[in-house]
Design a protein around this motif. Structure first.
Motif, short mmCIF file in Angstrom:
data_model
loop_
_atom_site.label_atom_id
_atom_site.label_comp_id
_atom_site.label_asym_id
_atom_site.label_seq_id
_atom_site.Cartn_x
_atom_site.Cartn_y
_atom_site.Cartn_z
N GLN A 20 0.83 -1.20 0.00
CA GLN A 20 0.00 0.00 0.00
C GLN A 20 0.87 1.25 0.00
O GLN A 20 0.61 2.22 -0.73
CB GLN A 20 -0.91 0.00 1.23
CG GLN A 20 -1.67 1.30 1.49
CD GLN A 20 -2.75 1.57 0.47
OE1 GLN A 20 -3.33 0.64 -0.06
NE2 GLN A 20 -3.03 2.83 0.17
N GLY A 21 1.92 1.26 0.81
CA GLY A 21 2.79 2.42 0.90
C GLY A 21 3.54 2.69 -0.39
O GLY A 21 3.75 3.85 -0.75
N PHE A 22 3.95 1.66 -1.09
CA PHE A 22 4.72 1.83 -2.33
C PHE A 22 3.83 2.01 -3.55
O PHE A 22 4.09 2.86 -4.40
CB PHE A 22 5.65 0.63 -2.55
CG PHE A 22 7.00 0.78 -1.91
CD1 PHE A 22 8.00 1.53 -2.52
CD2 PHE A 22 7.28 0.17 -0.70
CE1 PHE A 22 9.24 1.67 -1.94
CE2 PHE A 22 8.53 0.30 -0.11
CZ PHE A 22 9.51 1.05 -0.73
N GLN A 23 2.82 1.18 -3.68
CA GLN A 23 2.04 1.16 -4.91
C GLN A 23 0.74 1.94 -4.82
O GLN A 23 0.19 2.33 -5.86
CB GLN A 23 1.72 -0.29 -5.31
CG GLN A 23 2.93 -1.12 -5.65
CD GLN A 23 2.60 -2.45 -6.32
OE1 GLN A 23 3.45 -3.09 -6.90
NE2 GLN A 23 1.34 -2.88 -6.25
N GLY A 24 0.22 2.16 -3.59
CA GLY A 24 -1.09 2.77 -3.45
C GLY A 24 -2.19 1.75 -3.70
O GLY A 24 -1.94 0.54 -3.77
#
Length: 612
Positions: A217-221
């Motif tokens: 979630q933090g990297f790709q959204g």
């Protein structure tokens, strides 16, 4: 104005990547990534398609210029691999400054504009926000904010913190043009001797699955887009159960074993990664031995070569249709200077490089990591051994990621913004706090901790940099003159340096040398000993327990962060994400694939004291 930037007759700004003066569908920012992918796929030559299916290392030249000679690791000049071989996926290693990285990205993207269809470059990286410096695994932070190793994030055991870390790393990567993370590494390190566990999140499969979701979630959204960094989750189907803990980078570590029958448990975090839309998946080098799944023996070949693992399990059973990129150098031996590392063609060592490539494609991989031997794939296509349809299936997946990331519309970055964002004070402060909080206190006798609560003490120190104590204590050179001793040491390992990369891997016994134990005991006889051990592997701490006044472990923390934790200025909240075995005999008796299987562990999973 950036090169090739034009306005169409309809008033749409676009990059004229093939220089024909027309906004072709693949250049049209209004169309979907899938539509643009299909248009470009139909325009590409075989040579361009082949180039998309390789990802290798190139290095940054002085001051961010392109390196037009072979580098320390990279095999060819930059212009050769981009313009002649049509490669456009590159793994970057050393990056001296943020400005260098941003400038290099822009120079590289301008070079890519000279290719027939102007396909932008995707720059990837192994983890680079912590402390380990190992060309085959990860890089220390350099200009980026510095955090504990992933094992340290797992010690804090805070899902929101892991999401914030991933978002911070995403912002810093974006600033220098890095658009692909060759992580997270979600292997379960069930063999205590394995040398790659610092970059894992421990062996609790359920918790690692939750961490994986937050990390992605933090990297790709929520979905891959222009503000995302795509993740390649590794090492499918789990690289932890290495026979005797030896790493599969090396011939002696090629075997993965499952004496406890726990294959599905190691698979669990990958199921979560797939459900969260990981852009890529990387199989491990390891070769399963004696593995039977659903009544069917699994072929004893490296996972990347296994059709049962890549196509039957990953593609069909788990429904994954993203990019599968091999780990590095499965096809050719790697020669660096006077050292060589054999191709990790475990179980198929007898095959020629072109036969290995054919087998990898038959297994279902899309991209060859660490290779640039485009002539082999061109030969397979020309001979009809690899069909155009098979080539297109992989190229389609690879191009779709590029389009979803927005690279075709703007791959450039701002050098000034890169300097402002990378290593920003707020990011560094968050990383420092996480380093301190991840410190895990295992023993605290007679209120030894927190430190420095009373009058300024005289301290004997080892393993701390000069000046680390100057604001807190008076340094003395002999334990007998001290009120307190603080000693930092690393976990033990067997030093090896025969094969390329081997000296950077910490493998072998987890027992500390007896001379060190005797010497530290003598220090403890002179004054209370505070012992801090950096655990890139769970060293056998048993000999230290009888005499250490306080015992703590870290998973990547600076001296200042350790002292901030032990003084209580930032309260440590780490708990062990793996157990600490009581003895090497217990390690040898444990089942390689079973979490927490050493008999009577010295410190069980999630041990960790709070300070008063």
């Amino acid at each position: 104005m950036k090169p090739h930037l034009r306005t169409s007759a309809e008033g749409v700004d676009y990059r004229d990547l093939n220089g024909n003066g027309v906004m072709d569908p693949y250049e049209d920012p209004r169309l979907s990534p899938a539509e643009r992918t299909e248009d470009l796929l139909g325009r590409l030559s075989t040579e361009e398609k082949v180039g998309l299916m390789f990802q290798t290392v190139i290095e940054i030249g002085p001051d961010g210029e392109l390196l037009e000679t072979p580098g320390a690791i990279s095999k060819s000049p930059t212009s050769e691999v981009v313009l002649s071989k049509h490669l456009n996926h590159f793994n970057v290693h050393a990056m001296r400054t943020a400005r260098d990285g941003a400038r290099w990205n822009n120079n590289l993207q301008r070079l890519a504009e000279q290719t027939p269809h102007g396909i932008p470059v995707t720059i990837s990286t192994d983890p680079r926000h912590a402390f380990v410096e190992n060309t085959g695994v990860a890089f220390s932070a350099g200009p980026f904010s510095q955090w504990p190793e992933p094992m340290g994030l797992a010690a804090i055991d805070d899902i929101d913190l892991i999401r914030r870390f991933a978002d911070t790393a995403r912002q810093e990567y974006l600033a220098v043009g890095i658009r692909a993370a060759l992580h997270p590494q979600i292997d379960l390190p069930t063999e205590a001797r394995w040398g790659r566990q610092a970059q894992t999140f421990g062996y609790d499969a359920d918790r690692v699955s939750e961490i994986t979701a937050a990390y992605l979630q933090g990297f790709q959204g929520d979905e891959l887009g222009p503000q995302s960094v795509s993740c390649t989750t590794k090492h499918f189907p789990g690289g932890g159960p290495q026979l005797d803990g030896e790493d599969a980078h090396f011939p002696y570590g090629r075997e993965q074993v499952y004496p406890g029958g726990r294959f599905e448990e190691h698979l669990k975090p990958f199921v979560e990664a797939i459900s969260r839309g990981t852009a890529g998946i990387m199989p491990y080098y390891g070769m399963p031995v004696g593995l039977v799944r659903n009544g069917e023996p699994i072929a004893e070949v490296g996972f990347g070569y296994s059709r049962q693992i890549i196509t039957d399990l990953l593609r069909e059973e788990l429904g994954y249709d993203g990019v599968v990129v091999t780990d590095w150098e499965l096809v050719n031996d790697n020669h660096v200077g006077d050292q060589v590392l054999p191709a990790r063609a475990w179980g198929v060592e007898h095959l020629s490089p072109i036969e290995r490539m054919r087998m990898l494609l038959d297994a279902g991989v899309d991209q060859f990591g660490g290779e640039e031997c485009v002539e082999l794939l061109q030969e397979l296509v020309a001979s009809g051994e690899v069909s155009a349809e098979r080539l297109d299936a992989s190229v389609r997946r690879i191009l779709l990621v590029k389009f979803r990331l927005g690279l075709f519309d703007d791959p450039f970055v701002d050098e000034d913004e890169a300097e402002r964002i990378v290593g920003a004070a707020a990011f560094r402060e968050q990383g420092f706090r996480a380093q301190a909080e991840s410190v895990t206190v295992l023993e605290n006798r007679e209120g030894t901790l927190p430190l420095f609560a009373g009058p300024r003490p005289r301290v004997y120190a080892e393993g701390l940099h000069e000046g680390a104590l100057q604001d807190r204590a008076d340094a003395v050179s002999r334990p007998e003159d001290a009120d307190l001793a603080i000693v930092r040491i690393g976990a033990p390992f067997d030093a090896r340096d025969d094969l390329f990369l081997e000296r950077w891997f910490h493998q072998g016994s987890l027992e500390f040398p007896p001379g060190l134990v005797v010497r530290l005991k003598r220090i403890a006889e002179q004054c209370p000993l505070v012992l801090v051990v950096n655990l890139d592997r769970p060293g056998i701490l048993t000999p230290f327990v009888p005499f250490a006044a306080a015992l703590a472990v870290d998973f990547g923390s600076s001296d200042e962060a350790v002292l901030a934790a032990l003084s209580g200025r930032i309260r440590p909240r780490g708990t062990l994400p793996v157990e600490i075995p009581r003895s090497m005999d217990a390690v040898r008796r444990s089942r390689t694939d079973v979490p927490g299987d050493t008999p009577d562990p010295l410190y069980p999973l999630r041990t960790g004291l709070t300070l008063p």
